[in-house]
Design a protein around this motif. Sequence first.
Motif, PDB file in Angstrom:
ATOM      1  N   PHE A  87       0.821  -1.206   0.000  1.00 31.17           N
ATOM      2  CA  PHE A  87       0.000   0.000   0.000  1.00 31.17           C
ATOM      3  C   PHE A  87       0.862   1.266   0.000  1.00 31.17           C
ATOM      4  O   PHE A  87       0.720   2.147  -0.863  1.00 31.17           O
ATOM      5  N   PHE A  88       1.780   1.373   0.965  1.00 35.50           N
ATOM      6  CA  PHE A  88       2.579   2.590   1.096  1.00 35.50           C
ATOM      7  C   PHE A  88       3.538   2.772  -0.068  1.00 35.50           C
ATOM      8  O   PHE A  88       3.708   3.901  -0.566  1.00 35.50           O
ATOM      9  N   SER A  89       4.167   1.683  -0.525  1.00 35.06           N
ATOM     10  CA  SER A  89       5.109   1.811  -1.642  1.00 35.06           C
ATOM     11  C   SER A  89       4.391   2.166  -2.937  1.00 35.06           C
ATOM     12  O   SER A  89       4.904   2.947  -3.752  1.00 35.06           O
ATOM     13  N   SER A  90       3.175   1.630  -3.124  1.00 34.97           N
ATOM     14  CA  SER A  90       2.424   1.930  -4.343  1.00 34.97           C
ATOM     15  C   SER A  90       2.001   3.389  -4.381  1.00 34.97           C
ATOM     16  O   SER A  90       2.145   4.072  -5.402  1.00 34.97           O
ATOM     17  N   VAL A  91       1.489   3.877  -3.246  1.00 37.38           N
ATOM     18  CA  VAL A  91       1.075   5.283  -3.189  1.00 37.38           C
ATOM     19  C   VAL A  91       2.270   6.197  -3.445  1.00 37.38           C
ATOM     20  O   VAL A  91       2.194   7.144  -4.252  1.00 37.38           O
ATOM     21  N   HIS A  92       3.390   5.930  -2.763  1.00 38.79           N
ATOM     22  CA  HIS A  92       4.582   6.769  -2.903  1.00 38.79           C
ATOM     23  C   HIS A  92       5.144   6.724  -4.325  1.00 38.79           C
ATOM     24  O   HIS A  92       5.404   7.765  -4.950  1.00 38.79           O
ATOM     25  N   ILE A 109      12.467   8.544 -14.702  1.00 36.31           N
ATOM     26  CA  ILE A 109      13.144   7.360 -15.229  1.00 36.31           C
ATOM     27  C   ILE A 109      13.862   6.619 -14.103  1.00 36.31           C
ATOM     28  O   ILE A 109      13.924   5.381 -14.094  1.00 36.31           O
ATOM     29  N   GLU A 110      14.384   7.372 -13.133  1.00 35.85           N
ATOM     30  CA  GLU A 110      15.081   6.748 -12.007  1.00 35.85           C
ATOM     31  C   GLU A 110      14.122   5.957 -11.125  1.00 35.85           C
ATOM     32  O   GLU A 110      14.536   5.068 -10.387  1.00 35.85           O
ATOM     33  N   LEU A 111      12.836   6.290 -11.193  1.00 31.02           N
ATOM     34  CA  LEU A 111      11.844   5.587 -10.384  1.00 31.02           C
ATOM     35  C   LEU A 111      11.295   4.340 -11.070  1.00 31.02           C
ATOM     36  O   LEU A 111      10.453   3.641 -10.496  1.00 31.02           O
ATOM     37  N   LEU A 112      11.782   4.064 -12.292  1.00 29.49           N
ATOM     38  CA  LEU A 112      11.257   2.929 -13.039  1.00 29.49           C
ATOM     39  C   LEU A 112      11.412   1.592 -12.297  1.00 29.49           C
ATOM     40  O   LEU A 112      10.460   0.802 -12.261  1.00 29.49           O
ATOM     41  N   PRO A 113      12.568   1.309 -11.668  1.00 29.58           N
ATOM     42  CA  PRO A 113      12.663   0.047 -10.889  1.00 29.58           C
ATOM     43  C   PRO A 113      11.641  -0.025  -9.753  1.00 29.58           C
ATOM     44  O   PRO A 113      11.068  -1.096  -9.495  1.00 29.58           O
ATOM     45  N   ASP A 114      11.419   1.131  -9.086  1.00 32.18           N
ATOM     46  CA  ASP A 114      10.421   1.144  -8.011  1.00 32.18           C
ATOM     47  C   ASP A 114       9.016   0.907  -8.546  1.00 32.18           C
ATOM     48  O   ASP A 114       8.190   0.245  -7.902  1.00 32.18           O
TER      49      ASP A 114
END
Length: 208
Positions: A87-92, A109-114
Motif C-alpha cells: 500500500f505505502f510503496s504503491s502510493v509513494h 526514469i530513475e523511479l522505473l525500478p520502483d
Amino acid sequence: ITVVLELRERLKFIKELLKDHDEKEKLHDRKKLISSLLSDDSTVGCAYLSESEVRTFRLVYGKIFAVSRTLTSCYSVPLFFATSTTFFSSVHTFYFSTYYLLEENAAYIELLPDVLWSVYCCTLMILLTFTCHLTVNESFELSIHVESLLLRENLTKNIKKELTGFGSQLTKLKMRFQVCGVFNLNLPFLSSLLGIIISYILLMCQIV
C-alpha cells in the motif's frame, strides 16, 4: 498461492461429486415417479449416495479446513506487513512517477525500478486475493449442493443424518482467509484496497 489453489481443487472435486449425485438422484426421482404411476410399490431407496461417502466428504473437508487454518496462522503476520508495504510503496511510487512525468522531469526514469517492483507486488496481491476468494466461493457452493441433496425424498435416515451433519459442518467451519483478525482476503477487500490507493494518489496530486 499454490497451496490455496490445491485446496480449491479439493473442494471443487467434492462439489462435483455431490453435484453428480444430485443429478443422479433427480433422474432416480423421475424413474420412481413413473414406477409409482404404474404400480403401488414406490418404496425405492437412495441407490447412488452412501453413508460412507458422505462421511468421507466430511473428513476430507475437515482436513482442508485444518490446512486453511494452518496457512492463516503461519502467514497472517507476513501477509499483513506485505499488504501494508504494498500500500505505502504503491502510493509513494505511483504518485512521484505521475508528478515527475507531468512536470516533464527526467527523474521519473530513475523511479522505473520502483514502479516495476510496485506493479509486481500489486499483481501478487491481486492473484493471492483472487485465489482465496475462489476457494471460499467453492466452499459456499459446496454447502448449496449439500442442501440440495437434503431436499431429496428418497434419502435413508442415516444418509440424511450425515448430510445434515455435513451441512452443519460447512456452516460452523466457514472457509475464510483472515489476516491478523483485521481483514479477509477476498474481492471486497481487494476493491477497497485499490480504491484507497487511487484516492490517496489523487489527494496527494491535488495538495501538491
